[in-house]
Motif scaffolding. Structure first.
Motif, PDB file in Angstrom:
ATOM      1  N   GLU A 220      28.161 -36.355 -12.110  1.00 28.67           N
ATOM      2  CA  GLU A 220      27.668 -35.484 -12.919  1.00 28.67           C
ATOM      3  C   GLU A 220      26.436 -35.088 -12.265  1.00 28.67           C
ATOM      4  O   GLU A 220      25.692 -34.149 -12.694  1.00 28.67           O
ATOM      5  CB  GLU A 220      27.682 -36.399 -14.247  1.00 28.67           C
ATOM      6  N   GLY A 221      25.680 -35.751 -11.241  1.00 34.63           N
ATOM      7  CA  GLY A 221      24.465 -35.550 -10.927  1.00 34.63           C
ATOM      8  C   GLY A 221      24.271 -34.592  -9.726  1.00 34.63           C
ATOM      9  O   GLY A 221      23.404 -34.512  -9.018  1.00 34.63           O
ATOM     10  N   LYS A 222      25.476 -34.435  -9.172  1.00 40.74           N
ATOM     11  CA  LYS A 222      25.599 -33.655  -7.916  1.00 40.74           C
ATOM     12  C   LYS A 222      25.508 -32.362  -7.826  1.00 40.74           C
ATOM     13  O   LYS A 222      24.618 -31.696  -7.020  1.00 40.74           O
ATOM     14  CB  LYS A 222      26.954 -34.396  -7.152  1.00 40.74           C
ATOM     15  N   TRP A 223      26.262 -31.440  -8.708  1.00 38.29           N
ATOM     16  CA  TRP A 223      26.501 -30.197  -8.436  1.00 38.29           C
ATOM     17  C   TRP A 223      25.304 -29.385  -9.316  1.00 38.29           C
ATOM     18  O   TRP A 223      25.242 -29.703 -10.586  1.00 38.29           O
ATOM     19  CB  TRP A 223      27.739 -29.591  -8.915  1.00 38.29           C
ATOM     20  N   PHE A 224      24.997 -28.354  -8.544  1.00 39.46           N
ATOM     21  CA  PHE A 224      23.410 -27.544  -9.256  1.00 39.46           C
ATOM     22  C   PHE A 224      23.903 -26.224  -9.141  1.00 39.46           C
ATOM     23  O   PHE A 224      24.551 -25.776  -8.141  1.00 39.46           O
ATOM     24  CB  PHE A 224      22.275 -28.082  -8.276  1.00 39.46           C
ATOM     25  N   GLU A 225      23.589 -25.445  -9.942  1.00 38.61           N
ATOM     26  CA  GLU A 225      23.901 -23.932  -9.978  1.00 38.61           C
ATOM     27  C   GLU A 225      22.669 -23.151 -10.354  1.00 38.61           C
ATOM     28  O   GLU A 225      21.703 -23.722 -10.954  1.00 38.61           O
ATOM     29  CB  GLU A 225      24.997 -23.910 -10.782  1.00 38.61           C
ATOM     30  N   VAL A 226      22.410 -21.997  -9.744  1.00 39.64           N
ATOM     31  CA  VAL A 226      21.438 -21.099 -10.028  1.00 39.64           C
ATOM     32  C   VAL A 226      21.617 -19.929 -10.290  1.00 39.64           C
ATOM     33  O   VAL A 226      22.648 -19.194  -9.648  1.00 39.64           O
ATOM     34  CB  VAL A 226      20.288 -21.271  -8.978  1.00 39.64           C
ATOM     35  N   SER A 227      21.300 -19.344 -11.507  1.00 35.44           N
ATOM     36  CA  SER A 227      21.721 -17.791 -11.792  1.00 35.44           C
ATOM     37  C   SER A 227      20.547 -17.112 -12.029  1.00 35.44           C
ATOM     38  O   SER A 227      19.414 -17.652 -12.246  1.00 35.44           O
ATOM     39  CB  SER A 227      22.839 -17.959 -13.102  1.00 35.44           C
ATOM     40  N   PRO A 228      20.638 -15.779 -12.064  1.00 37.31           N
ATOM     41  CA  PRO A 228      19.460 -15.047 -12.658  1.00 37.31           C
ATOM     42  C   PRO A 228      18.595 -15.548 -13.860  1.00 37.31           C
ATOM     43  O   PRO A 228      17.434 -15.323 -14.275  1.00 37.31           O
ATOM     44  CB  PRO A 228      19.681 -13.563 -12.876  1.00 37.31           C
ATOM     45  N   HIS A 229      19.403 -16.319 -14.824  1.00 37.10           N
ATOM     46  CA  HIS A 229      18.951 -16.696 -16.026  1.00 37.10           C
ATOM     47  C   HIS A 229      18.432 -18.159 -16.123  1.00 37.10           C
ATOM     48  O   HIS A 229      17.326 -18.427 -16.806  1.00 37.10           O
ATOM     49  CB  HIS A 229      19.954 -16.346 -17.448  1.00 37.10           C
ATOM     50  N   GLU A 230      19.404 -18.986 -15.684  1.00 44.76           N
ATOM     51  CA  GLU A 230      19.008 -20.471 -15.487  1.00 44.76           C
ATOM     52  C   GLU A 230      19.488 -21.326 -14.369  1.00 44.76           C
ATOM     53  O   GLU A 230      20.206 -20.873 -13.564  1.00 44.76           O
ATOM     54  CB  GLU A 230      19.653 -21.079 -16.948  1.00 44.76           C
TER      55      GLU A 230
END
Length: 598
Positions: A220-230
């Motif tokens: 659960e702590g591995k995958w990280f995502e970045v979008s224009p909003h958050e």
């Protein structure tokens, strides 16, 4: 209400002062946020409001595209289609541009709701989204790949500013040379700048992994995502606004607002597998490829590989033939030192003496760069390289890659009854690998799964169809099997994979369709090199080697070849893609109809 807000803000302010935070910092960062009762860490497995709004607008574009393709669709039956480009260094960066170019020419690009990337594909995503209208201007995107690039002096101005920052690292250097040397532009905008754009383009999702949790934490702590909003952790359902990524937090409270990462640095964060120590084992010369030497030679290999990559990328920013020749001479100096077979000397030494030798050789590599830099006759190049070596060599010695302010530092989550109720539906507890560190270390997601599948599985984005152009250099189909295993571990639907596909691993077809059932998405899997453009398994292996991930920046000839190969794959499989888009539309309509009967 006003009294309650003021009292809450005063309490938080008092707590921060007791914790030793300067009064001015508290006042600067509390105003307009905590005082207004704003919650900075969002706990949810649903889309944020900004993404919901963008997707809603984008569906109008998709619907118009479907109608233009003579697909029977309504506003309620617009399928959720995502193109997920694999990583793969410059091969992936160029290949993605080629695939999208041909998607646009075939009238399919505007059927995409999302575009997701990892590693090298995020480099080209960063470049594409610099143009607010890129999906209607793919000719311009292709032209930039062959453009004049960025002058080294201009690039070093940016680096000089970054070097003044507290957490300046090799990530800054890598992002700079990737942006200037490969994508040939210095994109200084912030990702959050895109939050207010219209829905002309698919919604972008950039992916990374967190190093500490990747090494020793729960999935659960591995995958990280970045979008224009958050930005945040996909499986934990914990996010902050993208503009706050990198700011200082404690227990969910903003202590100090830091400038948002620009797209140059973000490219360094998202696309550098070298930041993980294990990657160095993929670049070992034959004489050192002995189990008892690999671990003790790690520092030596780190130093060589980073110097080699940085020299190559710097070379790609130069236009003067004499300056390019000077960089080539440096590369030969480094290669000669690395390829010098010292196995006989090592055999005669004790373990401690061997360690000392590798440390000595590391310093000799760095000294060779210093000597070369000082011997340059071109004063402008000498000045530039002196600045570069002065800033970079100490980072290589310390092996310093970037860290980012951790918004989950000492975060306990909400304590309200409503939050407790929602937490029954998902696990938002923060792993120790995140909670205990004031800064976390984001790095190349391709080290876990070289396609952004985790961000697009399950109910959150409710994807019907995934188009997956495969530019990876690893074992063919590995991204699929890793994603399947990941989905099983986090209990999310994934299409069934025919186990017989492994028989094609050494010489794959150009297109595979894995039909989704029930809640699982359908996946169209399209290897870059395949039976259509490689005569046999031997030629397939040769192409994978020729366009390997870790090599010097591509020549113009190589760029053109990858572009044309990626274009041809889409063109040849247009009818398959169109058929799956039709099926995804019908499937979405069927689900809507079934839901309406309940």
């Amino acid at each position: 209400m006003q009294t309650g807000s003021t009292g809450s803000a005063a309490a938080v302010c008092l707590w921060l002062l007791i914790s030793g935070v300067p009064l001015q910092t508290v006042q600067d960062n509390m105003e307009g946020e905590v005082a207004a009762g704003e919650k900075l860490v969002r706990e949810s497995l649903s889309l944020c409001a900004g993404e919901q709004e963008y997707v809603h607008k984008r569906k109008s574009v998709v619907l118009e595209s479907l109608i233009g393709l003579e697909i029977n669709a309504t506003e309620d039956s617009v399928p959720h289609i995502a193109l997920l480009a694999s990583g793969g260094g410059q091969r992936a960066a160029v290949g993605l541009v080629g695939s999208l170019y041909q998607m646009e020419k075939e009238g399919l690009l505007d059927t995409l709701l999302y575009l997701g990337g990892v590693s090298g594909s995020t480099w080209s995503m960063s470049s594409l989204y610099n143009d607010p209208l890129w999906s209607a201007n793919m000719d311009g995107a292709v032209a930039r790949l062959s453009g004049p690039g960025v002058d080294l002096g201009e690039a070093l101005v940016w680096l000089g500013e970054r070097s003044k920052e507290e957490h300046f690292s090799l990530t800054d250097v890598w992002g700079l040379l990737t942006s200037a040397g490969i994508m040939k532009q210095m994109d200084l905008r912030r990702l959050s700048d895109e939050a207010s754009r219209n829905a002309t383009n698919p919604y972008p999702i950039y992916c990374a992994i967190e190093k500490h949790c990747f090494s020793k934490g729960p999935i659960e702590g591995k995958w990280f995502e970045v979008s224009p909003h958050e930005a945040g952790f996909t499986e934990l359902g914990l996010f902050v606004e993208t503009s706050l990524l990198g700011s200082r937090f404690q227990s969910g409270v903003l202590l100090e607002r830091k400038p948002e990462l620009d797209m140059v640095k973000l490219q360094g964060v998202l696309g550098c597998a070298l930041a993980h120590e294990e990657m160095v084992k993929d670049f070992i010369p034959a004489w050192l490829n002995v189990p008892r030497y690999v671990d003790i030679a790690a520092e030596y290999l780190h130093v060589y590989n980073v110097l080699d990559k940085l020299t190559s990328l710097t070379q790609s920013t130069l236009k003067d033939p004499a300056a390019v020749a000077a960089l080539v001479s440096l590369q030969k100096i480094l290669q000669d030192k690395m390829n010098r077979n010292e196995s006989a000397l090592l055999e005669s030494k004790s373990l401690e003496e061997q360690k000392s030798l590798f440390q000595q050789w590391s310093l000799e590599l760095l000294a060779a760069v210093e000597t070369w830099s000082q011997s340059l006759e071109d004063e402008a190049l000498k000045s530039h390289m002196s600045l570069l070596t002065k800033q970079v060599l100490p980072l290589i010695v310390k092996w310093e890659w970037g860290t980012t302010g951790n918004f989950l530092y000492q975060y306990q989550g909400e304590t309200t009854a409503s939050a407790a109720t929602r937490r029954n539906n998902f696990n938002s507890s923060v792993p120790l690998c995140l909670q205990s560190n004031e800064r976390f270390h984001l790095m190349d997601a391709g080290l876990l799964i070289n396609v952004a599948y985790p961000s697009f599985l399950g109910d959150k984005r409710d994807i019907d169809l995934i188009i997956a152009p495969e530019y990876s250099a690893g074992n063919m189909f590995e991204t699929l099997t890793l994603a399947r295993d990941y989905a099983a571990e986090v209990k999310k639907p994934f299409p069934e994979l025919d186990e017989r596909i492994v028989e094609d691993r050494e010489w794959p077809k150009d297109c595979y369709v894995f039909e989704g059932k029930d809640e699982a998405p359908t996946i169209v899997y399209m290897p870059l090199f395949n039976r259509n453009n490689c005569r046999d398994a031997e030629e397939f292996r040769a192409k994978m080697e020729e366009f390997s991930t870790f090599q010097r920046p591509f020549s113009q000839e190589k760029i053109e070849f990858v572009l044309e190969t990626a274009k041809a794959n889409v063109e040849k499989n247009r009818e398959t893609l169109l058929g799956e888009i039709k099926m995804a539309t019908a499937r979405r309509q069927k689900r809507r109809t079934a839901a309406g009967r309940l």
